[in-house]
Write a protein that holds these residues in place. Structure first.
Motif, PDB file in Angstrom:
ATOM      1  N   GLY A  24      -6.806 -51.065 -21.522  1.00 20.72           N
ATOM      2  CA  GLY A  24      -6.330 -49.748 -20.903  1.00 20.72           C
ATOM      3  C   GLY A  24      -5.067 -49.700 -20.248  1.00 20.72           C
ATOM      4  O   GLY A  24      -4.337 -50.487 -20.171  1.00 20.72           O
ATOM      5  N   ARG A  25      -5.074 -48.630 -19.304  1.00 22.43           N
ATOM      6  CA  ARG A  25      -3.639 -48.418 -18.628  1.00 22.43           C
ATOM      7  C   ARG A  25      -4.035 -48.041 -17.209  1.00 22.43           C
ATOM      8  O   ARG A  25      -5.163 -47.717 -16.888  1.00 22.43           O
ATOM      9  N   ILE A  26      -2.888 -48.291 -16.117  1.00 24.43           N
ATOM     10  CA  ILE A  26      -3.363 -47.875 -14.825  1.00 24.43           C
ATOM     11  C   ILE A  26      -2.360 -46.738 -14.576  1.00 24.43           C
ATOM     12  O   ILE A  26      -1.302 -46.905 -14.774  1.00 24.43           O
ATOM     13  N   PHE A  27      -2.967 -45.648 -13.899  1.00 23.70           N
ATOM     14  CA  PHE A  27      -1.867 -44.568 -13.433  1.00 23.70           C
ATOM     15  C   PHE A  27      -1.989 -44.489 -12.070  1.00 23.70           C
ATOM     16  O   PHE A  27      -2.767 -44.481 -11.387  1.00 23.70           O
ATOM     17  N   THR A  28      -0.780 -44.495 -11.451  1.00 21.59           N
ATOM     18  CA  THR A  28      -0.533 -44.493  -9.850  1.00 21.59           C
ATOM     19  C   THR A  28       0.524 -43.410  -9.668  1.00 21.59           C
ATOM     20  O   THR A  28       1.121 -42.957 -10.966  1.00 21.59           O
ATOM     21  N   PRO A  29       0.911 -42.995  -8.563  1.00 21.10           N
ATOM     22  CA  PRO A  29       2.183 -42.012  -8.134  1.00 21.10           C
ATOM     23  C   PRO A  29       3.597 -42.806  -8.398  1.00 21.10           C
ATOM     24  O   PRO A  29       4.552 -42.156  -8.438  1.00 21.10           O
ATOM     25  N   TYR A  30       3.494 -43.975  -8.739  1.00 16.93           N
ATOM     26  CA  TYR A  30       4.730 -44.778  -8.708  1.00 16.93           C
ATOM     27  C   TYR A  30       5.318 -44.581 -10.307  1.00 16.93           C
ATOM     28  O   TYR A  30       4.717 -45.155 -11.264  1.00 16.93           O
ATOM     29  N   LEU A  31       6.262 -43.993 -10.524  1.00 14.84           N
ATOM     30  CA  LEU A  31       6.764 -43.546 -11.876  1.00 14.84           C
ATOM     31  C   LEU A  31       7.711 -44.855 -12.358  1.00 14.84           C
ATOM     32  O   LEU A  31       7.901 -44.906 -13.796  1.00 14.84           O
ATOM     33  N   SER A  32       8.308 -45.508 -11.514  1.00 12.61           N
ATOM     34  CA  SER A  32       9.311 -46.662 -11.874  1.00 12.61           C
ATOM     35  C   SER A  32       8.927 -48.012 -11.115  1.00 12.61           C
ATOM     36  O   SER A  32       8.364 -47.871  -9.978  1.00 12.61           O
ATOM     37  N   ARG A  33       9.430 -49.105 -11.488  1.00 10.46           N
ATOM     38  CA  ARG A  33       9.062 -50.200 -10.796  1.00 10.46           C
ATOM     39  C   ARG A  33       9.920 -50.149  -9.402  1.00 10.46           C
ATOM     40  O   ARG A  33       9.246 -50.453  -8.680  1.00 10.46           O
ATOM     41  N   SER A  34      11.001 -49.348  -9.351  1.00 10.20           N
ATOM     42  CA  SER A  34      11.631 -49.371  -8.038  1.00 10.20           C
ATOM     43  C   SER A  34      11.075 -48.477  -6.976  1.00 10.20           C
ATOM     44  O   SER A  34      10.964 -48.414  -5.552  1.00 10.20           O
ATOM     45  N   ASP A  35      10.062 -47.431  -7.343  1.00  9.62           N
ATOM     46  CA  ASP A  35       9.188 -46.721  -6.773  1.00  9.62           C
ATOM     47  C   ASP A  35       8.121 -47.351  -5.966  1.00  9.62           C
ATOM     48  O   ASP A  35       7.473 -47.060  -5.039  1.00  9.62           O
ATOM     49  N   CYS A  36       7.602 -48.408  -6.526  1.00 14.64           N
ATOM     50  CA  CYS A  36       6.370 -49.364  -6.322  1.00 14.64           C
ATOM     51  C   CYS A  36       6.578 -49.929  -4.887  1.00 14.64           C
ATOM     52  O   CYS A  36       7.422 -50.455  -4.618  1.00 14.64           O
ATOM     53  N   PRO A  37       5.460 -49.833  -4.196  1.00 16.73           N
ATOM     54  CA  PRO A  37       5.553 -50.640  -3.122  1.00 16.73           C
ATOM     55  C   PRO A  37       5.253 -52.227  -3.073  1.00 16.73           C
ATOM     56  O   PRO A  37       5.119 -52.653  -4.356  1.00 16.73           O
ATOM     57  N   ARG A  38       5.750 -53.081  -2.118  1.00 11.68           N
ATOM     58  CA  ARG A  38       5.998 -54.529  -2.434  1.00 11.68           C
ATOM     59  C   ARG A  38       4.506 -55.230  -2.737  1.00 11.68           C
ATOM     60  O   ARG A  38       4.558 -56.503  -3.048  1.00 11.68           O
ATOM     61  N   ASN A  39       3.493 -54.488  -2.020  1.00 10.61           N
ATOM     62  CA  ASN A  39       2.472 -55.380  -2.335  1.00 10.61           C
ATOM     63  C   ASN A  39       1.128 -54.202  -2.310  1.00 10.61           C
ATOM     64  O   ASN A  39       1.524 -52.993  -1.656  1.00 10.61           O
ATOM     65  N   VAL A  40      -0.163 -54.672  -2.126  1.00 12.55           N
ATOM     66  CA  VAL A  40      -0.929 -53.543  -2.305  1.00 12.55           C
ATOM     67  C   VAL A  40      -1.304 -53.154  -0.877  1.00 12.55           C
ATOM     68  O   VAL A  40      -1.856 -51.991  -0.725  1.00 12.55           O
ATOM     69  N   ARG A  41      -1.167 -53.955  -0.092  1.00 16.66           N
ATOM     70  CA  ARG A  41      -1.173 -53.556   1.554  1.00 16.66           C
ATOM     71  C   ARG A  41      -0.548 -52.220   1.531  1.00 16.66           C
ATOM     72  O   ARG A  41      -0.882 -51.340   2.400  1.00 16.66           O
ATOM     73  N   GLN A  42       0.779 -52.408   1.278  1.00 18.69           N
ATOM     74  CA  GLN A  42       1.754 -51.295   1.385  1.00 18.69           C
ATOM     75  C   GLN A  42       1.300 -49.862   0.709  1.00 18.69           C
ATOM     76  O   GLN A  42       1.398 -48.675   1.150  1.00 18.69           O
ATOM     77  N   ALA A  43       0.760 -50.353  -0.578  1.00 18.48           N
ATOM     78  CA  ALA A  43       0.252 -48.911  -1.532  1.00 18.48           C
ATOM     79  C   ALA A  43      -0.943 -48.321  -0.602  1.00 18.48           C
ATOM     80  O   ALA A  43      -0.868 -47.126  -0.757  1.00 18.48           O
ATOM     81  N   ARG A  44      -1.871 -49.191  -0.062  1.00 16.06           N
ATOM     82  CA  ARG A  44      -2.994 -48.597   0.626  1.00 16.06           C
ATOM     83  C   ARG A  44      -2.567 -47.771   1.787  1.00 16.06           C
ATOM     84  O   ARG A  44      -3.099 -46.794   2.055  1.00 16.06           O
ATOM     85  N   GLU A  45      -1.439 -48.228   2.350  1.00 17.48           N
ATOM     86  CA  GLU A  45      -0.768 -47.588   3.694  1.00 17.48           C
ATOM     87  C   GLU A  45      -0.542 -46.158   3.435  1.00 17.48           C
ATOM     88  O   GLU A  45      -0.580 -45.348   4.202  1.00 17.48           O
ATOM     89  N   ALA A  46       0.097 -46.123   2.089  1.00 14.81           N
ATOM     90  CA  ALA A  46       0.706 -45.044   1.490  1.00 14.81           C
ATOM     91  C   ALA A  46      -0.381 -43.908   1.154  1.00 14.81           C
ATOM     92  O   ALA A  46      -0.171 -42.806   0.796  1.00 14.81           O
ATOM     93  N   GLU A  47      -1.704 -44.302   1.160  1.00 19.62           N
ATOM     94  CA  GLU A  47      -2.903 -43.648   0.674  1.00 19.62           C
ATOM     95  C   GLU A  47      -2.777 -43.066  -0.673  1.00 19.62           C
ATOM     96  O   GLU A  47      -2.179 -43.925  -1.451  1.00 19.62           O
ATOM     97  N   GLY A  48      -3.779 -42.427  -0.942  1.00 17.51           N
ATOM     98  CA  GLY A  48      -3.897 -41.873  -2.420  1.00 17.51           C
ATOM     99  C   GLY A  48      -4.925 -42.881  -3.154  1.00 17.51           C
ATOM    100  O   GLY A  48      -5.631 -43.583  -2.551  1.00 17.51           O
ATOM    101  N   HIS A  49      -4.712 -42.798  -4.602  1.00 12.62           N
ATOM    102  CA  HIS A  49      -5.595 -43.482  -5.515  1.00 12.62           C
ATOM    103  C   HIS A  49      -4.809 -44.111  -6.819  1.00 12.62           C
ATOM    104  O   HIS A  49      -3.791 -43.468  -6.880  1.00 12.62           O
ATOM    105  N   ALA A  50      -5.531 -44.979  -7.249  1.00 19.75           N
ATOM    106  CA  ALA A  50      -5.189 -45.318  -8.841  1.00 19.75           C
ATOM    107  C   ALA A  50      -6.120 -45.053  -9.562  1.00 19.75           C
ATOM    108  O   ALA A  50      -7.448 -45.092  -9.291  1.00 19.75           O
ATOM    109  N   LEU A  51      -5.610 -44.765 -11.148  1.00 14.73           N
ATOM    110  CA  LEU A  51      -6.703 -44.460 -12.046  1.00 14.73           C
ATOM    111  C   LEU A  51      -6.671 -45.615 -13.008  1.00 14.73           C
ATOM    112  O   LEU A  51      -5.598 -45.536 -13.511  1.00 14.73           O
TER     113      LEU A  51
END
Length: 159
Positions: A24-51
């Motif tokens: 399958g696929r993962i959907f997040t708010p990050y549309l490009s590689r440069s938008d992505c947080p450096r790690n999961v901790r930073q992603a979780r601090e930004a809150e939201g969810h992944a599908l």
């Protein structure tokens, strides 16, 4: 004998050992590689969810997952460099071999995260989890239930 397990399409034949199949696929708010947080901790601090969206042929594999609060998510960082064996991470003084860091740049760009399940729809093949550190559309390799009794290492150390 009655069997209450869900049925579905027959999965494709097993692939040779040198290949992997995206489930399958993962959907997040990050549309490009440069938008992505450096790690999961930073992603979780930004809150939201992944599908996590599971392809129809693999959806019967979700049967029983509702018993678990967390999953281990394995995903393919398809835009990562694959020919770098020594890196110079910002958080470490000096070089590090790729197998001693968690950078996505590695021979097989497999990422792993433990994530809390926020919602699960087996029929639609949709699992909402805590935020992940990948761009939207990232290929999903596998999902495994998280077992604290075997997946946690309380005595682990880092140097």
């Amino acid at each position: 004998m009655s069997d209450d397990r869900p049925s579905g399409p027959t999965p494709p034949p097993t692939v040779p050992d040198e290949e992997v199949v995206f489930i399958g696929r993962i959907f997040t708010p990050y549309l490009s590689r440069s938008d992505c947080p450096r790690n999961v901790r930073q992603a979780r601090e930004a809150e939201g969810h992944a599908l996590l969206e599971i392809d129809p042929v693999y959806r019967p594999g979700l049967y029983g997952l509702s018993k678990f609060s967390h999953v281990i998510v394995l995903y393919w960082m398809d835009e990562a460099e694959r020919d770098i064996l020594v890196q110079y991470p910002r958080h470490v003084d000096g070089p590090c071999g790729v197998f001693s860091i968690r950078s996505p740049a590695r021979p097989n760009p497999i990422a792993i995260s433990v994530a809390r399940i926020l919602s699960l729809d087996e029929e639609q093949g949709r699992i909402e989890v805590e935020q992940l550190d990948c761009r939207s559309g990232t290929p999903l390799l596998d999902i495994k239930p998280y077992f604290p009794s075997v997946d946690s290492a309380p005595d682990a150390t880092i140097g």
